[in-house]
Enzyme design. Structure first.
Site, short mmCIF file in Angstrom:
data_model
loop_
_atom_site.label_atom_id
_atom_site.label_comp_id
_atom_site.label_asym_id
_atom_site.label_seq_id
_atom_site.Cartn_x
_atom_site.Cartn_y
_atom_site.Cartn_z
N LYS A 14 0.86 -1.19 0.00
CA LYS A 14 0.00 0.00 0.00
C LYS A 14 0.89 1.23 0.00
O LYS A 14 1.09 1.93 1.01
CB LYS A 14 -0.92 -0.01 1.22
CG LYS A 14 -2.14 0.92 1.04
CD LYS A 14 -3.06 0.44 -0.06
CE LYS A 14 -4.31 1.29 -0.17
NZ LYS A 14 -5.15 0.90 -1.30
N SER A 17 -8.59 -0.33 -5.08
CA SER A 17 -8.84 0.08 -3.70
C SER A 17 -10.35 0.33 -3.52
O SER A 17 -11.14 -0.58 -3.67
CB SER A 17 -8.00 1.30 -3.35
OG SER A 17 -7.76 1.34 -1.96
#
Length: 599
Positions: A198, A395
């Site tokens: 991430k 996401s």
């Protein structure tokens, strides 16, 4: 008293006079717009004669679909405004050209194009489908970039200016890291996250790319480039995929003489643009003076595709384009506007199924949850829901996609990035630098948490981390349920990692490689509609007075920044920091990846 009366009367007169002037200006502009629109409509109705050539300008920006116009005084005064081309309009026009007997060919005028790979691939696929009709595609360019050449490579004939070049250099991107700048400003970005990959938080806390972030981009770009060069080699019979890499890395084809492109098999002939009309006329077997070139909009205006709102058998196409925000305007996904539309479509008996067209890098977790819940409600009505992924569906964009009945993605779509992070800016250092001393009084120790003017303590940090992990667990469970996959498997392919759609299909995040049309056809088949159905597109564009004025565009924040920035700070850096301070603390957003196809 009398003086006050005259002053009030005078002020009322001045106010009324100003109002009348403004009304007159608006009225004139509206009239100009109406006349322009009527003139365009009239000319379009008569312009598609037999043997017409559809001309597509492969240059400038291509966005997903048309967006409402805002009033832009600067653009109005400078006349430096125009609507970008849209993928939706171009694909519609190409489809109409395939079926229209009066269209004999497509002429691609190529240049520097600004669009992500998946958009260009969708456009290229539409052109490939057009070729199945037996009609010709002719391409010309003074200069081709990666993107414009990739699209043009599907053409029957490719021509290049003798002084031109093909700027083909592969794929890549550049990320800016701001840790040193933030330190100088006295700003600390406190990060809580879940996911090794991430990397959206890295520019705030590092000065260089981490090993995992670089590894995922290497794989992503490698897979995408392999697909692109293979597509070029398939249609350009004289060049192989391996030869393309050699031309780039060894022969520096992007700065080589134009004649080298002919030898390599990338183009067919070197021609000056002034000779193209003669060439096209010869290929068409027509006199040059009788050539009729038409624009994509001419064909779009002749179709009702996407506007069949009164049909009893509708397949709704709902666009979710941009970053997911809690509130927000044009170019973003505002759940407060999108959710009511989904509910209405669910409760509309005329709507038999829906395709959610997602083109989003994600965004706010709260907004993502609201949209996902509305989509779940849509499915409770027994209606089929498919997702068509555009350039990005990652996401938060994947959060809203994963529980659909089937997911379609372009082979060059970027998806995944299953992960969550939180950003809590601490501007205590900046406050000290500028002489500001915050003072607080509260009944409870955590009354002002999270505060931007002091760092989090260990207890607060732990609470925020738990908060993020709870959101991540919820994300994992949703993907697991939607994709019928064990949670352990989802965690394995999650970790915030982005995937190209080809790989995403292999690991189960995507069902099929295809475009919007494939998704629409699948929904029609699932609902057993036969041939008796039509398409309605949402959200419908919100018209305004300013929509009537030709060549207006949205006000660009960048223009204001260019005039305002006088110091040593990089413009992108300042914009980046402003964006950070405006964000909600909890985000489900992929790292900023802008694949360069325009170099």
């Amino acid at each position: 008293m009398l003086k006050k009366f005259f002053m009030n009367a005078l002020s009322s007169f001045v106010g009324a006079w100003i109002a009348l002037v403004l009304f007159g200006v608006v009225a004139v502009l509206v009239c100009i717009g109406i006349v322009a629109k009527l003139g365009v409509a009239s000319s379009n109705a008569e312009s598609v004669s037999k043997g017409s050539v559809l001309t597509i300008e492969l240059s400038g920006m291509i966005q997903e679909r048309e967006t409402p116009l805002d009033l832009d005084y600067i653009s109005l005064i400078t006349r430096d405004a125009s609507k970008p081309q849209t993928l939706s309009a171009l694909v519609t026009a190409i489809g109409e050209a395939k079926e229209n007997k009066n269209i004999s060919a497509i002429y691609l005028k190529c240049g520097v194009i600004s669009a992500p790979p998946a958009t260009l691939n969708a456009l290229r696929n539409a052109l490939g489908d057009f070729r199945k009709s037996g009609k010709k595609i002719i391409a010309y360019g003074d200069t081709y970039t990666n993107g414009s050449y990739y699209v043009a490579s599907v053409a029957d004939s490719i021509f290049l200016n003798p002084a031109g070049s093909i700027m083909m250099q592969g794929l890549g991107s550049t990320s800016l890291y701001y840790k040193n700048l933030l330190d100088k400003l006295g700003i600390e970005i406190q990060v809580v996250k879940v996911g090794t990959y991430k990397s959206a938080v890295e520019p705030y806390i590092l000065n260089e790319m981490s090993v995992p972030a670089r590894a995922q981009l290497d794989t992503l770009y490698g897979n995408m480039w392999q697909y692109i060069r293979s597509g070029i080699a398939k249609d350009r019979k004289k060049v192989t995929a391996a030869a393309i890499d050699s031309l780039i890395s060894k022969d520096f084809i992007f700065i080589a003489p134009a004649s080298d492109n002919v030898k390599a098999g990338l183009v067919d002939r070197l021609v000056y643009e002034r000779n193209m009309d003669d060439l096209i006329a010869d290929m068409m077997g027509k006199d040059k003076d009788k050539l009729n070139f038409i624009s994509p909009q001419t064909l779009v205006d002749q179709t009702a595709w996407g506007q069949e709102y009164n049909s009893k058998n509708q397949i709704a196409v709902l666009y979710a384009t941009g970053e997911i925000v809690d509130g927000g305007g044009s170019g973003t996904i505002n759940y407060q506007k999108l959710v009511p539309i989904i509910i209405k479509l669910a409760e509309n008996d005329k709507v038999k199924g829906m395709v959610l067209r997602v083109n989003s890098p994600g965004g706010a977790v709260f907004g993502s949850k609201q949209i996902a819940d509305a989509l779940d409600y849509f499915k409770t009505k027994g209606k089929t829901l498919a997702v068509s992924m555009g350039d990005y569906a990652a996401s938060g964009g994947y959060w809203i996609s994963c529980c659909s009945d089937r997911i379609f993605a372009d082979p060059l779509t970027i998806t995944g990035s299953i992960g969550i992070f939180g950003l809590i800016p601490n501007v205590a250092g900046l406050a000290e630098k500028i002489g500001v001393t915050p003072q607080s009084v509260s009944t409870n120790p955590e009354a002002d948490f999270p505060a931007f003017y002091k760092p989090m303590n260990e207890v607060q940090q732990a609470a925020m981390q738990k908060y993020v992990e709870r959101g991540y667990d919820e994300f994992i469970k949703r993907v697991s349920a939607g994709r019928h996959m064990d949670e352990a498997k989802v965690r394995e392919i999650g970790e915030g990692r982005v995937w190209d759609a080809q790989k995403a299909k292999q690991i189960g995040l995507v069902d099929a490689l295809g475009g919007l049309k494939d998704a629409i056809d699948w929904v029609a088949s699932e609902e057993d509609l036969g041939e008796n159905w039509s398409v309605s597109v949402y959200p419908s564009l919100e018209s305004s007075v300013w929509e009537m004025i030709p060549e207006l565009s949205n006000i660009k924040t960048e223009n204001a920044l260019k005039n305002a920035l006088k110091g040593d700070y990089d413009e992108l850096a300042v914009k980046f920091l402003i964006n950070v301070l405006r964000q909600k603390p909890l985000q489900a957003r992929m790292p900023l990846i802008e694949v360069k196809m325009d170099r």
